[in-house]
Design a protein around this motif. Structure first.
Motif, PDB file in Angstrom:
ATOM      1  N   MET A 165       0.742  -0.981   0.119  1.00 28.97           N
ATOM      2  CA  MET A 165       0.046  -0.067  -0.027  1.00 28.97           C
ATOM      3  C   MET A 165       0.832   1.493  -0.136  1.00 28.97           C
ATOM      4  O   MET A 165       2.023   1.196   0.318  1.00 28.97           O
ATOM      5  N   LYS A 166       0.100   2.528  -0.382  1.00 27.71           N
ATOM      6  CA  LYS A 166       0.881   3.588  -0.624  1.00 27.71           C
ATOM      7  C   LYS A 166       1.208   4.154   0.798  1.00 27.71           C
ATOM      8  O   LYS A 166       0.496   4.019   1.751  1.00 27.71           O
ATOM      9  N   ASP A 167       2.575   4.691   1.269  1.00 27.67           N
ATOM     10  CA  ASP A 167       3.221   4.761   2.355  1.00 27.67           C
ATOM     11  C   ASP A 167       2.574   6.143   2.765  1.00 27.67           C
ATOM     12  O   ASP A 167       2.339   7.200   2.452  1.00 27.67           O
ATOM     13  N   LEU A 168       1.742   6.143   3.956  1.00 25.58           N
ATOM     14  CA  LEU A 168       0.884   7.246   4.233  1.00 25.58           C
ATOM     15  C   LEU A 168       1.437   7.539   5.905  1.00 25.58           C
ATOM     16  O   LEU A 168       1.677   6.638   6.769  1.00 25.58           O
ATOM     17  N   ARG A 201       6.013  12.378  11.533  1.00 27.19           N
ATOM     18  CA  ARG A 201       6.277  11.308  10.852  1.00 27.19           C
ATOM     19  C   ARG A 201       5.474   9.898  11.294  1.00 27.19           C
ATOM     20  O   ARG A 201       6.085   8.747  11.071  1.00 27.19           O
ATOM     21  N   THR A 202       4.395   9.834  11.959  1.00 28.55           N
ATOM     22  CA  THR A 202       3.619   8.969  12.508  1.00 28.55           C
ATOM     23  C   THR A 202       2.862   8.201  11.167  1.00 28.55           C
ATOM     24  O   THR A 202       2.479   8.754  10.248  1.00 28.55           O
ATOM     25  N   GLN A 203       3.064   6.877  10.951  1.00 37.65           N
ATOM     26  CA  GLN A 203       2.595   5.942   9.949  1.00 37.65           C
ATOM     27  C   GLN A 203       1.252   5.663  10.156  1.00 37.65           C
ATOM     28  O   GLN A 203       0.782   5.469  11.084  1.00 37.65           O
ATOM     29  N   ARG A 261      -4.520   4.144   6.644  1.00 39.35           N
ATOM     30  CA  ARG A 261      -5.702   4.364   5.717  1.00 39.35           C
ATOM     31  C   ARG A 261      -5.454   5.871   5.927  1.00 39.35           C
ATOM     32  O   ARG A 261      -5.092   6.940   6.888  1.00 39.35           O
ATOM     33  N   SER A 262      -5.542   6.358   4.769  1.00 36.22           N
ATOM     34  CA  SER A 262      -5.694   8.098   4.405  1.00 36.22           C
ATOM     35  C   SER A 262      -6.848   9.005   5.466  1.00 36.22           C
ATOM     36  O   SER A 262      -6.344   9.997   5.741  1.00 36.22           O
ATOM     37  N   SER A 263      -7.795   7.997   5.702  1.00 32.96           N
ATOM     38  CA  SER A 263      -8.872   8.523   6.479  1.00 32.96           C
ATOM     39  C   SER A 263      -8.295   9.008   8.041  1.00 32.96           C
ATOM     40  O   SER A 263      -8.504   9.931   8.558  1.00 32.96           O
ATOM     41  N   LYS A 264      -7.400   8.159   8.363  1.00 36.54           N
ATOM     42  CA  LYS A 264      -7.018   8.292   9.767  1.00 36.54           C
ATOM     43  C   LYS A 264      -5.744   9.275   9.862  1.00 36.54           C
ATOM     44  O   LYS A 264      -5.842  10.004  10.787  1.00 36.54           O
ATOM     45  N   LEU A 265      -5.048   9.356   8.591  1.00 36.90           N
ATOM     46  CA  LEU A 265      -3.933  10.464   8.615  1.00 36.90           C
ATOM     47  C   LEU A 265      -4.638  12.005   8.334  1.00 36.90           C
ATOM     48  O   LEU A 265      -4.394  12.889   9.076  1.00 36.90           O
ATOM     49  N   HIS A 266      -5.860  11.719   7.818  1.00 40.83           N
ATOM     50  CA  HIS A 266      -6.848  13.134   7.784  1.00 40.83           C
ATOM     51  C   HIS A 266      -7.035  13.484   9.124  1.00 40.83           C
ATOM     52  O   HIS A 266      -7.161  14.594   9.431  1.00 40.83           O
TER      53      HIS A 266
END
Length: 425
Positions: free
Chosen positions: A317-320, A326-328, A331-336
């Motif tokens: 998967m894409k590195d988010l 720098r937290t990994q 899901r992009s929703s969690k990053l948002h």
């Protein structure tokens, strides 16, 4: 539930008499068959029957009479502050808080999405017992615009709070995580509502869930307002009168939303798929419903929706990750959500005085059967007694202490005792 992000596939299979839908995912090196996302209908029936019989219609929040009565009191008293408590959770630091953030807090926020509520803002505060002191860790405020975002939003706040607690104890306390416990959790909730009588549903913007909003190709609109209104009327008519059976001449593709109860993934499923008789392809629309399963709007999709399938042995998967800390993320929703919280920059820590007694009058007790742990709704500012002096203040609950019910709906919080909360009779 899983350390790595599940790689899901949503499969329709057909034989002579039956059409079956099931969900599989690949995680931790194994293929799992979902026991909660399964449906079987007659081969001649439209796909909408999958979701009307056991899917989205049944996923709507259904309150018991007791729960509805409690919600009515919450609205009548305009209660916005709740606290969960449990005196027995002394064995692990995050035992009580982890279970409450996984079940109790999300369920409470879903309650708040009732009755014309379009969004909620909430914050959490937990009270850490560290031997001879009590530390209060407070999160920043987070707005949740869709009920499908509740679980992930609470999960991200919980992870940030636990990270702050661990870092603080490591740097500033002589006690470690093993010597601490959490038995108090306060939730501050503000509801953003619309007036159903003065503001028609068509004029209200109902956003997509974050898990879908981050996907490409879900936001292009080419349909005029008049065409959309006509399609909306046709959809509602056939939904109510024909139970999801749409006429063949309805030349659009309709899709619905489902959420896996096991992995909490959102996925898009076919509801009505029409044959294409013209050179131009059919338009595609996503049906958006509120938490009760009631229709909100149709959202036009720029391309047909396909199941998300990836080869487990293929590319990762894409590195988010957050550019600031720098937290990994999986899901992009969690990053948002993490970025909306500014990496926890607005989180705070405070301590309490050891001789405080707090009194909350006319509190609303909520049955343990609803949220697992004792939960109380606060209706009035607390009264604080320190060294025999009663002082009314407006600040939040800052005392780790026992909770007792005296003479009905009155909660007394004190450091003097550590017994379990008394039950209402």
């Amino acid at each position: 539930m899983y350390d790595d992000e599940p790689i899901s596939s949503f499969v329709f299979s057909n034989d002579e008499t039956t059409q079956t839908f099931h969900h599989q995912w690949f995680a931790q090196g194994q293929m799992h068959e979902c026991t909660t996302c399964y449906s079987s209908i007659h081969a001649d029936e439209p796909p909408s029957q999958h979701w009307l019989r056991g899917g989205e219609a049944s996923q709507g929040l259904q309150l018991t009479k007791q729960q509805q009565a409690v919600l009515d009191i919450i609205e009548a008293r305009q209660i916005e502050t709740f606290f969960f408590c449990d005196e027995s959770s002394k064995d692990k630091l995050d035992h009580f808080m982890g279970e409450t953030c996984a079940r109790g807090v999300p369920e409470l926020l879903r309650w708040m999405f009732q009755n014309n509520t379009v969004a909620v803002e909430f914050s959490l505060a937990c009270y850490v017992n560290s031997m001879d002191q009590v530390l209060i860790f407070q999160s920043g405020s987070l707005r949740v615009d869709h009920h499908y975002d509740v679980d992930e939003s609470v999960g991200v706040v919980y992870e940030l709070l636990m990270q702050r607690i661990e870092n603080y104890l490591h740097c500033s306390s002589e006690y470690g995580m093993a010597e601490c416990s959490i038995t108090r959790l306060r939730v501050q909730v503000k509801r953003i509502r619309v007036d159903a009588e003065s503001q028609p549903a068509e004029s209200v913007h109902f956003p997509l869930p974050l898990q879908l909003k981050q996907e490409e190709g879900l936001s292009t609109t080419t349909t005029s307002e008049s065409e959309l209104a006509s399609l909306r009327s046709a959809y509602l008519k056939h939904f109510r009168e024909c139970n999801g059976y749409f006429p063949p001449n309805m030349r659009v593709n309709l899709y619905g939303l489902q959420q896996c109860k096991t992995t909490k993934e959102l996925y898009v499923v076919p509801y009505h798929v029409s044959e294409t008789l013209q050179q131009l392809p059919n338009k595609n629309f996503l049906i958006l419903n509120n938490i009760m399963g009631q229709f909100q709007r149709l959202h036009e999709l720029s391309t047909p929706v396909k199941s998300i399938e990836r080869d487990p042995l293929g590319s990762p998967m894409k590195d988010l990750h957050c550019r600031r800390c720098r937290t990994q993320f999986s899901r992009s929703s969690k990053l948002h959500i993490h970025q909306k919280l500014r990496c926890g920059q607005d989180f705070s820590v405070d301590s309490m005085h050891a001789d405080i007694v707090e009194i909350y009058e006319q509190c609303l007790p909520i049955s343990r059967s609803v949220f697992q742990y004792a939960c109380y709704g606060i209706t009035k500012p607390k009264t604080v007694m320190r060294k025999g002096q009663f002082v009314p203040i407006e600040c939040d609950w800052r005392s780790e202490c026992s909770v007792k019910v005296q003479h009905g709906p009155c909660v007394v919080i004190s450091n003097a005792q550590h017994s379990s909360p008394c039950k209402f009779y």
